[in-house]
Design a protein around this motif. Sequence first.
Motif, PDB file in Angstrom:
ATOM      1  N   ARG A 160      -1.667  -9.849  -5.981  1.00 13.05           N
ATOM      2  CA  ARG A 160      -2.055  -9.268  -4.710  1.00 13.05           C
ATOM      3  C   ARG A 160      -1.225  -9.811  -3.551  1.00 13.05           C
ATOM      4  N   ARG A 193       1.580 -11.498  -3.640  1.00 10.71           N
ATOM      5  CA  ARG A 193       3.005 -11.232  -3.834  1.00 10.71           C
ATOM      6  C   ARG A 193       3.355  -9.796  -3.426  1.00 10.71           C
ATOM      7  N   LEU A 194       2.546  -8.843  -3.866  1.00  9.72           N
ATOM      8  CA  LEU A 194       2.821  -7.446  -3.521  1.00  9.72           C
ATOM      9  C   LEU A 194       2.642  -7.192  -2.034  1.00  9.72           C
ATOM     10  N   SER A 195       1.718  -7.902  -1.411  1.00  5.86           N
ATOM     11  CA  SER A 195       1.515  -7.745   0.021  1.00  5.86           C
ATOM     12  C   SER A 195       2.777  -8.173   0.777  1.00  5.86           C
ATOM     13  N   SER A 223       5.686  -5.611  -0.139  1.00  6.32           N
ATOM     14  CA  SER A 223       5.610  -4.321   0.565  1.00  6.32           C
ATOM     15  C   SER A 223       5.844  -4.509   2.061  1.00  6.32           C
ATOM     16  N   LEU A 226     -10.410  -9.665  -1.277  1.00  4.02           N
ATOM     17  CA  LEU A 226     -10.017  -8.945  -2.493  1.00  4.02           C
ATOM     18  C   LEU A 226      -9.155  -9.828  -3.407  1.00  4.02           C
ATOM     19  N   PRO A 227      -9.124  -9.611  -4.699  1.00  6.48           N
ATOM     20  CA  PRO A 227      -9.856  -8.574  -5.418  1.00  6.48           C
ATOM     21  C   PRO A 227     -11.365  -8.822  -5.452  1.00  6.48           C
ATOM     22  N   ARG A 228     -12.076  -7.720  -5.444  1.00 12.96           N
ATOM     23  CA  ARG A 228     -13.525  -7.744  -5.527  1.00 12.96           C
ATOM     24  C   ARG A 228     -13.932  -7.459  -6.976  1.00 12.96           C
ATOM     25  N   PHE A 266     -10.711  -2.565   2.786  1.00  8.20           N
ATOM     26  CA  PHE A 266      -9.436  -1.934   2.440  1.00  8.20           C
ATOM     27  C   PHE A 266      -8.551  -1.840   3.688  1.00  8.20           C
ATOM     28  N   ALA A 310      -6.887  -5.061   3.968  1.00  2.88           N
ATOM     29  CA  ALA A 310      -5.701  -5.164   3.103  1.00  2.88           C
ATOM     30  C   ALA A 310      -4.499  -4.512   3.780  1.00  2.88           C
ATOM     31  N   GLU A 311      -4.727  -3.381   4.426  1.00  2.00           N
ATOM     32  CA  GLU A 311      -3.632  -2.713   5.117  1.00  2.00           C
ATOM     33  C   GLU A 311      -3.136  -3.564   6.294  1.00  2.00           C
ATOM     34  N   LYS A 328      -0.726  -6.178   5.237  1.00  2.00           N
ATOM     35  CA  LYS A 328       0.674  -5.756   5.125  1.00  2.00           C
ATOM     36  C   LYS A 328       1.359  -5.836   6.491  1.00  2.00           C
TER      37      LYS A 328
END
Lengths: 309, 309, 309
Positions: free
Chosen positions: C57, C59-61, C64, C267-269, C286, C289-290, C293
């Motif tokens: 999570r 890492r991808l954040s 991106s 998250l993760p939930r 959510f 989460a945005e 980013k």
Amino acid sequence: MNEFYNKDIISIKDFSKDQLEKIFTSTDKMIQLDSSQRREICKGKTLGYLFYEPSTRTRLSFDSAMASIGGNSLGISNISSSSTQKGESLADTVKIMSIYSDILVLRHTLDGSSRFASEISDKPVINAGSGTEEHPTQAIQDLYTIKKEKKKIDGLKIGIVGDLKYGRTVYSLLYGLGNYDVDVRLISPESLRIRSDSTYDIKKNIDFTESTKLEDHIDELDVLYVTRIQKERFPDEEEYLKVKGSYVVGQDLVNQMKDDSIILHPLPRIDEISTEVDKTKNAKYFQQAEYGKYTRATLLGLTLNENGF
Amino acid sequence: MNEFYNKDIISIKDFSKDQLEKIFTSTDKMIQLDSSQRREICKGKTLGYLFYEPSTRTRLSFDSAMASIGGNSLGISNISSSSTQKGESLADTVKIMSIYSDILVLRHTLDGSSRFASEISDKPVINAGSGTEEHPTQAIQDLYTIKKEKKKIDGLKIGIVGDLKYGRTVYSLLYGLGNYDVDVRLISPESLRIRSDSTYDIKKNIDFTESTKLEDHIDELDVLYVTRIQKERFPDEEEYLKVKGSYVVGQDLVNQMKDDSIILHPLPRIDEISTEVDKTKNAKYFQQAEYGKYTRATLLGLTLNENGF
Amino acid sequence: MNEFYNKDIISIKDFSKDQLEKIFTSTDKMIQLDSSQRREICKGKTLGYLFYEPSTRTRLSFDSAMASIGGNSLGISNISSSSTQKGESLADTVKIMSIYSDILVLRHTLDGSSRFASEISDKPVINAGSGTEEHPTQAIQDLYTIKKEKKKIDGLKIGIVGDLKYGRTVYSLLYGLGNYDVDVRLISPESLRIRSDSTYDIKKNIDFTESTKLEDHIDELDVLYVTRIQKERFPDEEEYLKVKGSYVVGQDLVNQMKDDSIILHPLPRIDEISTEVDKTKNAKYFQQAEYGKYTRATLLGLTLNENGF
């Protein structure tokens, strides 16, 4: 047209002194470019890597080199977790990757794998380490570092210490040094001496002596190239412990070295070089890693551009 | 506005003949673009992949397709080593990935997973293989290859040989072929015949015969589509060994084929096709892999651009 | 020159209220930019990640975020499969990654690892989670979400529920909230209360109460921050089952909340929040989460550009 355009990079033995010097000159230029100029060199080009033997360091070096010249990378970093588990041949995997990318970077346990891949691939192939002897981009990185830091290669006294039997890097460096007039000291435990089947070839081009004692040579060297001794190479631990200490480069040894001598290491380092040495002006192994990024960027740039950069 | 803009690609069954033909025309255009034009198509766009079932080949095909049109890719190539190990639901993972990227590419073992994901995601979802039947981008790649190499699909005699029971690719191809007037020969060992629950649907659109002997049909085919027979599908090895040889396509079989027939394979290939066949003019499976890159680039380009490219 | 230029991001404790507010303002700007403007911010820059503890999570954040501002990412997502297996020190790995990239993102199990890395690295270091307390970019993401959704942070009643003992996120958030005038309710099972060695520090800046009952506070909260309770944290399963149900946020609990309250989760939930809650207007996880980013893109943009963006 530049002579490296569309050519494979399989073995350091394929490079003449003149070619090596051209690469060094291009690397000098690569370093001087500003980052926006550099990013034009392989803009939109794709490097495809196939690593049958994991090597994070080498993969990241290529990845960052390609990114710095505007390209991107994709591929398989650990082939055991891929389709090839289903039994796909190297030939098929290479064919497919040559469709997905503009240049292939292959790492493989077997000698000859890159040569074989280059015959199959439509796209140029770079050998990122294969078998027991070949790691041409590492050798070019090492030679460039020596040239850059010592202003010359001819006439230098170069000591190579550590595991000379299994270290692929050492063989590539020795073949590369064969183009120059150098004086080489190979220093290793008796059981990790350079393989006799290779010495014949190396002797044709290089004067070298073999020895087990680093202290005997330390004060005469211009370049000390240190490699890792892996414990698991020794038949029993006792023998390992016996030799271990004598090849650790610490401040005491550095004190015995010529003032302007340099210390290199292909990295990763475990404890062959004490961290106290990092701060000395002789320590050039991190500089060497940086040059590795630039030499790889240069090789990619020359191979992928008809008129160079 | 192009009709594929912002649309999910879930099942080959969702595509009409007219739509397929439009995609083929766009792919022709994609191939003709030069690489700098191509890189403008999805410049700065991000593909997010979620592979619940590893498939290096499919992932790299999407990755290279996206790179060729200027975009980049990120995601999870093997979900077992990710946060979802902590038990995160597919729904949550999809929601997050739709925040991190402009388009989602999902591979999953379960039927319906992509449809489900598309209902959750704000961004379009591409099914990169799910369950037992669906692999729409592979079917489009296969159909495009036939069209391109045979100049038509209607009127062709197409043999599909190998594991027709478990091969997801075969079902997607058959559903796709259902849009055309083709004559299909399904050739497989008795125990790997096409599943009877699927034949009902397929029969509605396609005339096909079933057989166990490749030799009986080899001389009449325009297209021979070969799939892998996995040893582990057989209850005992003896049965496997019995059928194995009869489905290997070698030079002898190629000699019996029509001069202008073509041989396809979704790859990876193990030994279903002898490497000696690679050099024949009939062998088009590597060409098929290349078309896969272009059809995927086309689908990404159409889905992510309101006015196409 | 912007004050974040070339600075490390190691601990949320290093940020003043004024600095946090500046980051929030920059994030507002980042969100308003169109995507082509955004891609200029870190064009051609490279983020190098070193994850000693896997976190897909996070890492991808970062990945991106970096992609959205025109940069690229490379690195090691799971250090156990890398050269460091050969025993390379954190210091050496950091030194090399600082050659390969323009900014380092480090995740590590040990407290102090990022501070240590920042002393070694020539390039700025971002702590992406270390030890038991620090996850500064998560805290900034959380604070920004509160600010954005509640239009303020001062004066809010904030409940934090779940595993307060082991949740690194909770500590970072509390230290960050210490810059504001907030009223905090810590709600957890007895065995997962906040660690007493940390309460001393936190109490200096924040008024908080501790409780085991979520229901007692649910109607007074402006923000409910939910974290995961991991089964494996409990000495025996029975104790886990006893508390488990009482911390699941469902529609019934949401009904008791203030109309304009918000629910957050890093998250993760798993099942701490029922999926039925996702559709309520209170659910902002959510969205959080945005924002993650965008806050990360902002931090990268500020750190890598002398004059900000």
